[in-house]
Motif scaffolding. Structure first.
Motif, PDB file in Angstrom:
ATOM      1  N   SER A 152     -10.745 -17.141   1.795  1.00 38.93           N
ATOM      2  CA  SER A 152     -12.061 -16.520   1.745  1.00 38.93           C
ATOM      3  C   SER A 152     -12.051 -15.708   0.457  1.00 38.93           C
ATOM      4  CB  SER A 152     -12.272 -15.592   2.939  1.00 38.93           C
ATOM      5  OG  SER A 152     -12.338 -16.329   4.134  1.00 38.93           O
ATOM      6  N   ILE A 153     -13.237 -15.334  -0.021  1.00 41.88           N
ATOM      7  CA  ILE A 153     -13.327 -14.552  -1.254  1.00 41.88           C
ATOM      8  C   ILE A 153     -14.178 -13.327  -0.985  1.00 41.88           C
ATOM      9  CG2 ILE A 153     -14.235 -14.525  -3.622  1.00 41.88           C
ATOM     10  CD1 ILE A 153     -13.547 -17.520  -3.771  1.00 41.88           C
ATOM     11  N   SER A 154     -13.707 -12.184  -1.428  1.00 40.76           N
ATOM     12  CA  SER A 154     -14.495 -10.964  -1.356  1.00 40.76           C
ATOM     13  C   SER A 154     -14.697 -10.459  -2.775  1.00 40.76           C
ATOM     14  CB  SER A 154     -13.793  -9.908  -0.501  1.00 40.76           C
ATOM     15  OG  SER A 154     -14.614  -8.773  -0.368  1.00 40.76           O
ATOM     16  N   ILE A 155     -15.962 -10.388  -3.199  1.00 38.02           N
ATOM     17  CA  ILE A 155     -16.296  -9.884  -4.533  1.00 38.02           C
ATOM     18  C   ILE A 155     -16.803  -8.460  -4.370  1.00 38.02           C
ATOM     19  CG2 ILE A 155     -17.738 -10.203  -6.582  1.00 38.02           C
ATOM     20  CD1 ILE A 155     -17.850 -13.216  -5.826  1.00 38.02           C
ATOM     21  N   ASN A 156     -16.213  -7.527  -5.102  1.00 38.52           N
ATOM     22  CA  ASN A 156     -16.556  -6.100  -5.022  1.00 38.52           C
ATOM     23  C   ASN A 156     -16.477  -5.569  -3.592  1.00 38.52           C
ATOM     24  OD1 ASN A 156     -17.045  -6.155  -7.773  1.00 38.52           O
ATOM     25  ND2 ASN A 156     -19.256  -6.277  -7.564  1.00 38.52           N
ATOM     26  N   PRO A 157     -15.313  -5.727  -2.925  1.00 34.43           N
ATOM     27  CA  PRO A 157     -15.207  -5.191  -1.562  1.00 34.43           C
ATOM     28  C   PRO A 157     -15.472  -3.688  -1.545  1.00 34.43           C
ATOM     29  CG  PRO A 157     -13.036  -5.747  -2.428  1.00 34.43           C
ATOM     30  CD  PRO A 157     -14.047  -6.258  -3.408  1.00 34.43           C
ATOM     31  N   ASP A 158     -15.994  -3.203  -0.439  1.00 33.92           N
ATOM     32  CA  ASP A 158     -16.304  -1.780  -0.265  1.00 33.92           C
ATOM     33  C   ASP A 158     -17.331  -1.270  -1.270  1.00 33.92           C
ATOM     34  OD1 ASP A 158     -14.426  -1.856   1.745  1.00 33.92           O
ATOM     35  OD2 ASP A 158     -12.837  -0.962   0.542  1.00 33.92           O
ATOM     36  N   ASN A 159     -18.202  -2.160  -1.750  1.00 29.14           N
ATOM     37  CA  ASN A 159     -19.239  -1.748  -2.683  1.00 29.14           C
ATOM     38  C   ASN A 159     -20.544  -2.386  -2.225  1.00 29.14           C
ATOM     39  OD1 ASN A 159     -20.976  -2.026  -5.214  1.00 29.14           O
ATOM     40  ND2 ASN A 159     -19.288  -0.793  -5.980  1.00 29.14           N
ATOM     41  N   GLU A 160     -21.661  -1.671  -2.378  1.00 34.93           N
ATOM     42  CA  GLU A 160     -22.932  -2.254  -1.929  1.00 34.93           C
ATOM     43  C   GLU A 160     -23.310  -3.482  -2.751  1.00 34.93           C
ATOM     44  OE1 GLU A 160     -26.794  -0.167  -3.245  1.00 34.93           O
ATOM     45  OE2 GLU A 160     -25.362   1.476  -3.140  1.00 34.93           O
ATOM     46  N   LEU A 161     -22.732  -3.606  -3.942  1.00 36.36           N
ATOM     47  CA  LEU A 161     -22.978  -4.786  -4.771  1.00 36.36           C
ATOM     48  C   LEU A 161     -21.840  -5.789  -4.567  1.00 36.36           C
ATOM     49  CD1 LEU A 161     -24.911  -6.009  -6.780  1.00 36.36           C
ATOM     50  CD2 LEU A 161     -23.648  -4.910  -8.610  1.00 36.36           C
ATOM     51  N   GLY A 162     -21.559  -6.089  -3.316  1.00 34.68           N
ATOM     52  CA  GLY A 162     -20.467  -6.989  -2.997  1.00 34.68           C
ATOM     53  C   GLY A 162     -20.944  -8.134  -2.131  1.00 34.68           C
ATOM     54  N   ILE A 163     -20.107  -9.153  -2.035  1.00 35.49           N
ATOM     55  CA  ILE A 163     -20.430 -10.317  -1.205  1.00 35.49           C
ATOM     56  C   ILE A 163     -19.128 -10.951  -0.735  1.00 35.49           C
ATOM     57  CG2 ILE A 163     -20.532 -11.960  -3.128  1.00 35.49           C
ATOM     58  CD1 ILE A 163     -22.989 -13.198  -1.643  1.00 35.49           C
ATOM     59  N   ASP A 164     -19.159 -11.496   0.459  1.00 38.14           N
ATOM     60  CA  ASP A 164     -18.002 -12.215   0.992  1.00 38.14           C
ATOM     61  C   ASP A 164     -18.355 -13.679   1.152  1.00 38.14           C
ATOM     62  OD1 ASP A 164     -16.508  -9.864   1.196  1.00 38.14           O
ATOM     63  OD2 ASP A 164     -17.249  -9.443   3.209  1.00 38.14           O
ATOM     64  N   LEU A 165     -17.454 -14.549   0.742  1.00 36.59           N
ATOM     65  CA  LEU A 165     -17.637 -15.997   0.866  1.00 36.59           C
ATOM     66  C   LEU A 165     -16.550 -16.520   1.791  1.00 36.59           C
ATOM     67  CD1 LEU A 165     -18.104 -16.728  -2.940  1.00 36.59           C
ATOM     68  CD2 LEU A 165     -19.906 -16.389  -1.254  1.00 36.59           C
ATOM     69  N   GLU A 166     -16.946 -17.257   2.798  1.00 35.00           N
ATOM     70  CA  GLU A 166     -15.990 -17.766   3.778  1.00 35.00           C
ATOM     71  C   GLU A 166     -15.179 -18.936   3.223  1.00 35.00           C
ATOM     72  OE1 GLU A 166     -15.491 -16.243   6.713  1.00 35.00           O
ATOM     73  OE2 GLU A 166     -16.967 -14.813   5.961  1.00 35.00           O
ATOM     74  N   VAL A 167     -13.996 -19.152   3.803  1.00 33.41           N
ATOM     75  CA  VAL A 167     -13.174 -20.311   3.461  1.00 33.41           C
ATOM     76  C   VAL A 167     -14.035 -21.564   3.608  1.00 33.41           C
ATOM     77  CG1 VAL A 167     -11.216 -21.729   4.192  1.00 33.41           C
ATOM     78  CG2 VAL A 167     -11.021 -19.266   4.264  1.00 33.41           C
ATOM     79  N   GLY A 168     -13.953 -22.446   2.636  1.00 32.54           N
ATOM     80  CA  GLY A 168     -14.674 -23.713   2.757  1.00 32.54           C
ATOM     81  C   GLY A 168     -16.042 -23.720   2.116  1.00 32.54           C
ATOM     82  N   MET A 169     -16.654 -22.552   1.879  1.00 38.63           N
ATOM     83  CA  MET A 169     -17.995 -22.530   1.274  1.00 38.63           C
ATOM     84  C   MET A 169     -18.002 -23.159  -0.113  1.00 38.63           C
ATOM     85  SD  MET A 169     -19.764 -18.858   2.163  1.00 38.63           S
ATOM     86  CE  MET A 169     -21.310 -19.184   1.317  1.00 38.63           C
ATOM     87  N   LEU A 170     -16.872 -23.069  -0.815  1.00 36.90           N
ATOM     88  CA  LEU A 170     -16.827 -23.524  -2.193  1.00 36.90           C
ATOM     89  C   LEU A 170     -16.103 -24.866  -2.349  1.00 36.90           C
ATOM     90  CD1 LEU A 170     -15.829 -20.064  -3.668  1.00 36.90           C
ATOM     91  CD2 LEU A 170     -18.119 -21.032  -3.538  1.00 36.90           C
ATOM     92  N   GLN A 171     -15.528 -25.386  -1.269  1.00 38.23           N
ATOM     93  CA  GLN A 171     -14.706 -26.591  -1.387  1.00 38.23           C
ATOM     94  C   GLN A 171     -15.476 -27.774  -1.962  1.00 38.23           C
ATOM     95  OE1 GLN A 171     -12.943 -26.986   2.518  1.00 38.23           O
ATOM     96  NE2 GLN A 171     -11.064 -26.054   1.801  1.00 38.23           N
TER      97      GLN A 171
END
Length: 138
Positions: A114-133
């Protein structure tokens, strides 16, 4: 600069993209396609830190990953080195890193995260495993 939720300002194109996605201005497919070409900062563990030099993605480079509540590995990325500073201070050895396109990062580390971009920040997003495959092709 674009102004996002809560009056935040985008400091670069990747942050502007995240703001557009959060505001519902992009459908998920467009967002993922643009995100793949976006520059992201990947903190890397360095045993012997050398001030000012960016490490290469060799065998010794270990990206910052955490385990989520169900045991999946989460790759931690940021929209800039500045955005990473507060988060990585709790992870000794991860002061350095590299800026690269998300597509390149995924090709190097694999799609099993999974990918977490800018964790703990309001300008963040989480991508689940497989979303990018499907997009990366692996």
């Amino acid at each position: 600069m674009m102004r996002g939720m809560g009056g935040m300002q985008a400091m670069n194109e990747t942050e502007a993209l995240l703001m557009q996605a959060q505001a519902g201005e992009l459908d998920s497919e467009d967002f993922i396609q643009q995100l793949m070409a976006a520059q992201l900062f990947m903190p890397i563990y360095e045993k012997h830190q050398i001030g000012g030099l960016q490490p290469t993605m060799g065998d010794k480079a270990t990206p910052l990953t955490l385990d989520d509540e169900i045991g999946n590995k989460v790759l931690i990325l940021f929209t800039s080195p500045e955005m990473a500073k507060n988060f990585v201070k709790d992870f000794p050895g991860y002061g350095g890193g590299l800026l690269a396109e998300l597509k390149w990062i995924i090709e190097k580390v694999g799609t099993g995260y999974s990918i977490s971009i800018n964790p703990d920040n309001e300008l963040g997003i989480d991508l689940e495993v497989g979303m990018l495959q499907g997009i990366v092709g692996s």
